[in-house]
Design an enzyme around this catalytic site. Sequence first.
Site, PDB file in Angstrom:
ATOM      1  N   PHE A 160       0.856  -1.188   0.000  1.00 46.24           N
ATOM      2  CA  PHE A 160       0.000   0.000   0.000  1.00 46.24           C
ATOM      3  C   PHE A 160       0.884   1.226   0.000  1.00 46.24           C
ATOM      4  O   PHE A 160       1.801   1.331   0.823  1.00 46.24           O
ATOM      5  CB  PHE A 160      -0.913   0.004   1.237  1.00 46.24           C
ATOM      6  CG  PHE A 160      -2.031  -0.976   1.114  1.00 46.24           C
ATOM      7  CD1 PHE A 160      -1.782  -2.341   1.193  1.00 46.24           C
ATOM      8  CD2 PHE A 160      -3.334  -0.548   0.882  1.00 46.24           C
ATOM      9  CE1 PHE A 160      -2.811  -3.263   1.046  1.00 46.24           C
ATOM     10  CE2 PHE A 160      -4.367  -1.459   0.741  1.00 46.24           C
ATOM     11  CZ  PHE A 160      -4.106  -2.817   0.823  1.00 46.24           C
ATOM     12  N   ALA A 161       0.588   2.135  -0.916  1.00 47.53           N
ATOM     13  CA  ALA A 161       1.321   3.401  -0.974  1.00 47.53           C
ATOM     14  C   ALA A 161       0.273   4.499  -1.014  1.00 47.53           C
ATOM     15  O   ALA A 161      -0.170   4.923  -2.077  1.00 47.53           O
ATOM     16  CB  ALA A 161       2.212   3.434  -2.202  1.00 47.53           C
ATOM     17  N   ILE A 162      -0.162   4.872   0.168  1.00 53.48           N
ATOM     18  CA  ILE A 162      -1.248   5.856   0.305  1.00 53.48           C
ATOM     19  C   ILE A 162      -0.619   7.188   0.742  1.00 53.48           C
ATOM     20  O   ILE A 162       0.257   7.204   1.615  1.00 53.48           O
ATOM     21  CB  ILE A 162      -2.272   5.382   1.365  1.00 53.48           C
ATOM     22  CG1 ILE A 162      -2.764   3.951   1.077  1.00 53.48           C
ATOM     23  CG2 ILE A 162      -3.427   6.372   1.486  1.00 53.48           C
ATOM     24  CD1 ILE A 162      -3.706   3.770  -0.084  1.00 53.48           C
ATOM     25  N   TYR A 215       3.329   7.997   1.257  1.00 52.15           N
ATOM     26  CA  TYR A 215       4.094   6.742   1.180  1.00 52.15           C
ATOM     27  C   TYR A 215       4.401   6.329  -0.262  1.00 52.15           C
ATOM     28  O   TYR A 215       5.104   5.334  -0.473  1.00 52.15           O
ATOM     29  CB  TYR A 215       3.364   5.623   1.929  1.00 52.15           C
ATOM     30  CG  TYR A 215       3.542   5.675   3.445  1.00 52.15           C
ATOM     31  CD1 TYR A 215       3.091   6.773   4.172  1.00 52.15           C
ATOM     32  CD2 TYR A 215       4.155   4.639   4.131  1.00 52.15           C
ATOM     33  CE1 TYR A 215       3.248   6.825   5.554  1.00 52.15           C
ATOM     34  CE2 TYR A 215       4.313   4.684   5.513  1.00 52.15           C
ATOM     35  CZ  TYR A 215       3.861   5.777   6.215  1.00 52.15           C
ATOM     36  OH  TYR A 215       4.027   5.812   7.581  1.00 52.15           O
ATOM     37  N   ASP A 272       4.784  -4.276   4.140  1.00 51.37           N
ATOM     38  CA  ASP A 272       4.841  -2.816   4.225  1.00 51.37           C
ATOM     39  C   ASP A 272       5.625  -2.270   3.036  1.00 51.37           C
ATOM     40  O   ASP A 272       6.514  -2.955   2.510  1.00 51.37           O
ATOM     41  CB  ASP A 272       5.565  -2.398   5.504  1.00 51.37           C
ATOM     42  CG  ASP A 272       4.646  -2.420   6.722  1.00 51.37           C
ATOM     43  OD1 ASP A 272       3.508  -2.902   6.610  1.00 51.37           O
ATOM     44  OD2 ASP A 272       5.096  -1.932   7.779  1.00 51.37           O
ATOM     45  N   VAL A 273       5.368  -1.014   2.697  1.00 49.49           N
ATOM     46  CA  VAL A 273       6.050  -0.433   1.531  1.00 49.49           C
ATOM     47  C   VAL A 273       7.327   0.319   1.906  1.00 49.49           C
ATOM     48  O   VAL A 273       8.223   0.467   1.064  1.00 49.49           O
ATOM     49  CB  VAL A 273       5.098   0.497   0.744  1.00 49.49           C
ATOM     50  CG1 VAL A 273       4.851   1.814   1.480  1.00 49.49           C
ATOM     51  CG2 VAL A 273       5.593   0.749  -0.655  1.00 49.49           C
ATOM     52  N   THR A 300       3.753  -7.064  23.132  1.00 49.80           N
ATOM     53  CA  THR A 300       2.812  -5.937  23.244  1.00 49.80           C
ATOM     54  C   THR A 300       1.458  -6.283  22.615  1.00 49.80           C
ATOM     55  O   THR A 300       0.939  -5.575  21.760  1.00 49.80           O
ATOM     56  CB  THR A 300       3.411  -4.664  22.598  1.00 49.80           C
ATOM     57  OG1 THR A 300       3.832  -4.995  21.265  1.00 49.80           O
ATOM     58  CG2 THR A 300       4.588  -4.152  23.376  1.00 49.80           C
ATOM     59  N   GLU A 338      -1.710  -5.045  13.446  1.00 49.51           N
ATOM     60  CA  GLU A 338      -0.758  -6.017  14.013  1.00 49.51           C
ATOM     61  C   GLU A 338      -1.354  -6.767  15.207  1.00 49.51           C
ATOM     62  O   GLU A 338      -1.113  -7.967  15.387  1.00 49.51           O
ATOM     63  CB  GLU A 338       0.514  -5.272  14.427  1.00 49.51           C
ATOM     64  CG  GLU A 338       1.663  -6.146  14.845  1.00 49.51           C
ATOM     65  CD  GLU A 338       2.941  -5.337  14.946  1.00 49.51           C
ATOM     66  OE1 GLU A 338       3.661  -5.232  13.934  1.00 49.51           O
ATOM     67  OE2 GLU A 338       3.205  -4.788  16.041  1.00 49.51           O
ATOM     68  N   ASP A 375      15.293  -4.033  11.016  1.00 49.01           N
ATOM     69  CA  ASP A 375      15.448  -2.586  11.050  1.00 49.01           C
ATOM     70  C   ASP A 375      16.877  -2.335  11.501  1.00 49.01           C
ATOM     71  O   ASP A 375      17.265  -2.775  12.595  1.00 49.01           O
ATOM     72  CB  ASP A 375      14.434  -1.991  12.039  1.00 49.01           C
ATOM     73  CG  ASP A 375      14.398  -0.482  11.940  1.00 49.01           C
ATOM     74  OD1 ASP A 375      15.478   0.127  11.756  1.00 49.01           O
ATOM     75  OD2 ASP A 375      13.299   0.092  12.058  1.00 49.01           O
TER      76      ASP A 375
HETATM   77  C1  UD2 Z   1       4.043  -1.430  11.988  1.00 53.45           C
HETATM   78  C2  UD2 Z   1       3.911  -2.648  11.071  1.00 53.45           C
HETATM   79  C3  UD2 Z   1       2.740  -2.398  10.102  1.00 53.45           C
HETATM   80  C4  UD2 Z   1       1.447  -2.166  10.864  1.00 53.45           C
HETATM   81  C5  UD2 Z   1       1.639  -1.019  11.856  1.00 53.45           C
HETATM   82  C6  UD2 Z   1       0.434  -0.881  12.749  1.00 53.45           C
HETATM   83  C7  UD2 Z   1       6.027  -3.776  10.446  1.00 53.45           C
HETATM   84  C8  UD2 Z   1       7.307  -3.640   9.701  1.00 53.45           C
HETATM   85  N1  UD2 Z   1       5.169  -2.753  10.320  1.00 53.45           N
HETATM   86  O1  UD2 Z   1       4.481  -0.390  11.107  1.00 53.45           O
HETATM   87  O2  UD2 Z   1       2.579  -3.492   9.229  1.00 53.45           O
HETATM   88  O3  UD2 Z   1       1.053  -3.349  11.509  1.00 53.45           O
HETATM   89  O4  UD2 Z   1       2.809  -1.222  12.682  1.00 53.45           O
HETATM   90  O5  UD2 Z   1       0.672   0.089  13.739  1.00 53.45           O
HETATM   91  O6  UD2 Z   1       5.759  -4.789  11.051  1.00 53.45           O
HETATM   92  N2  UD2 Z   1       0.632   3.455   4.890  1.00 53.45           N
HETATM   93  C9  UD2 Z   1       0.458   4.279   3.770  1.00 53.45           C
HETATM   94  N3  UD2 Z   1       0.212   5.602   3.954  1.00 53.45           N
HETATM   95  C10 UD2 Z   1       0.120   6.174   5.183  1.00 53.45           C
HETATM   96  C11 UD2 Z   1       0.311   5.335   6.317  1.00 53.45           C
HETATM   97  C12 UD2 Z   1       0.576   3.980   6.138  1.00 53.45           C
HETATM   98  O7  UD2 Z   1       0.530   3.812   2.632  1.00 53.45           O
HETATM   99  O8  UD2 Z   1      -0.108   7.396   5.269  1.00 53.45           O
HETATM  100  C13 UD2 Z   1       0.838   2.001   4.675  1.00 53.45           C
HETATM  101  C14 UD2 Z   1       2.240   1.700   4.154  1.00 53.45           C
HETATM  102  O9  UD2 Z   1       2.174   0.598   3.304  1.00 53.45           O
HETATM  103  C15 UD2 Z   1       2.993   1.368   5.431  1.00 53.45           C
HETATM  104  C16 UD2 Z   1       1.913   0.633   6.233  1.00 53.45           C
HETATM  105  O10 UD2 Z   1       0.685   1.302   5.912  1.00 53.45           O
HETATM  106  O11 UD2 Z   1       4.130   0.580   5.149  1.00 53.45           O
HETATM  107  C17 UD2 Z   1       2.093   0.627   7.752  1.00 53.45           C
HETATM  108  O12 UD2 Z   1       2.312   1.934   8.230  1.00 53.45           O
HETATM  109  P1  UD2 Z   1       3.695   2.348   8.890  1.00 53.45           P
HETATM  110  O13 UD2 Z   1       4.802   1.705   8.138  1.00 53.45           O
HETATM  111  O14 UD2 Z   1       3.758   3.817   9.056  1.00 53.45           O
HETATM  112  O15 UD2 Z   1       3.528   1.679  10.319  1.00 53.45           O
HETATM  113  P2  UD2 Z   1       4.693   1.147  11.316  1.00 53.45           P
HETATM  114  O16 UD2 Z   1       6.036   1.518  10.799  1.00 53.45           O
HETATM  115  O17 UD2 Z   1       4.344   1.563  12.698  1.00 53.45           O
END
Ligand code: UD2
Length: 269
Positions: free
Chosen positions: A36-38, A41, A128-129, A162, A220, A243
């Site tokens: 997803f690339a919203i 992103y 994730d993207v 968690t 998650e 990471d």
């Molecule tokens: C973690 C998890 C993620 C999700 C999230 C929930 C890993 C590596 N990542 O990531 O899968 O469970 O926690 O809190 O395990 N996105 C968009 N546009 C936006 C926001 C999000 O496209 O404005 C999409 C994008 O594909 C991104 C994903 O949603 O990779 C998850 O968002 P994140 O990467 O910001 O979340 P993160 O890093 O907390």
Amino acid sequence: MMTPWFAPIVWNSTYNIDILNAQFHQRGVRIGITVFAIKKYIVFVKKFVETAEKFFMAGFDVNYYIFTDRAEDVRQNNFTLNKGRRVIILEVPSYERWQEVSMRRMEMIRNYTQERFINEVNYLVCVDVDMEFSDDVGVEILSDLFGTMHPSFYEASRQHFTYERRPESEAYIPDDEGDFYYAGGFFGGTLEEVYKLTNYCHNAMITDMGKNIEARWHDESYINKYFLYHKPTKILSPEYLWDNRFGVPGILKRRRFVAVPKDHNAIRN
Ligand code: UD2
């Protein structure tokens, strides 16, 4: 290397990729990968696809399903792809809060799995993207239902996971239960199993929304609940979701899929 329910845990040197490649080629397996690339992103898509072309399922037919609200911008990338590989851009709505963007992935993957993916691929990989491939990720990951150990918790004991701990939530996991803490950013399986997982998670989220509850770690948390009672048939080690901020512990011989550093506030707002 093996869970108590006899699911392999995939680490470097636990498998022979030549044997596995031959088996999966014999079956003519096609693989779909969803990202997803919203909103902002979209900046991550180029590197994601470029590095996947080097390292993800080399030699296999792959469909990249890129869900986005900014199709034109994604198209500008002019991807160069190897034979048998396609980028498919799927236009979807965006949501205001990043948490909801992340959670709604479940609904969209579920819907497209039933309507489209089932006719096009045999396995789905959902990631994730904001990530890049830096070493091979091949058919060794494929199984009916697979999840990935979260890189922050692979050495942690159960009480440090968690999980969602409020009994009112559909994602609730009691203190004395839980096998692993799985990451939201890498799961998959056959189309049937991915449908069941995403359908469960989406319905659980909607039920919680009706009660004004949002689980602690969003999608998650629901994935962790699902995997507790529908155990994955294969588990990926943190080699598959790392990471670099965590350094490189000795146990980690390969870093195959790593987070691209991001400024959370700037990219989410
Ligand atoms: C973690 C998890 C993620 C999700 C999230 C929930 C890993 C590596 N990542 O990531 O899968 O469970 O926690 O809190 O395990 N996105 C968009 N546009 C936006 C926001 C999000 O496209 O404005 C999409 C994008 O594909 C991104 C994903 O949603 O990779 C998850 O968002 P994140 O990467 O910001 O979340 P993160 O890093 O907390």
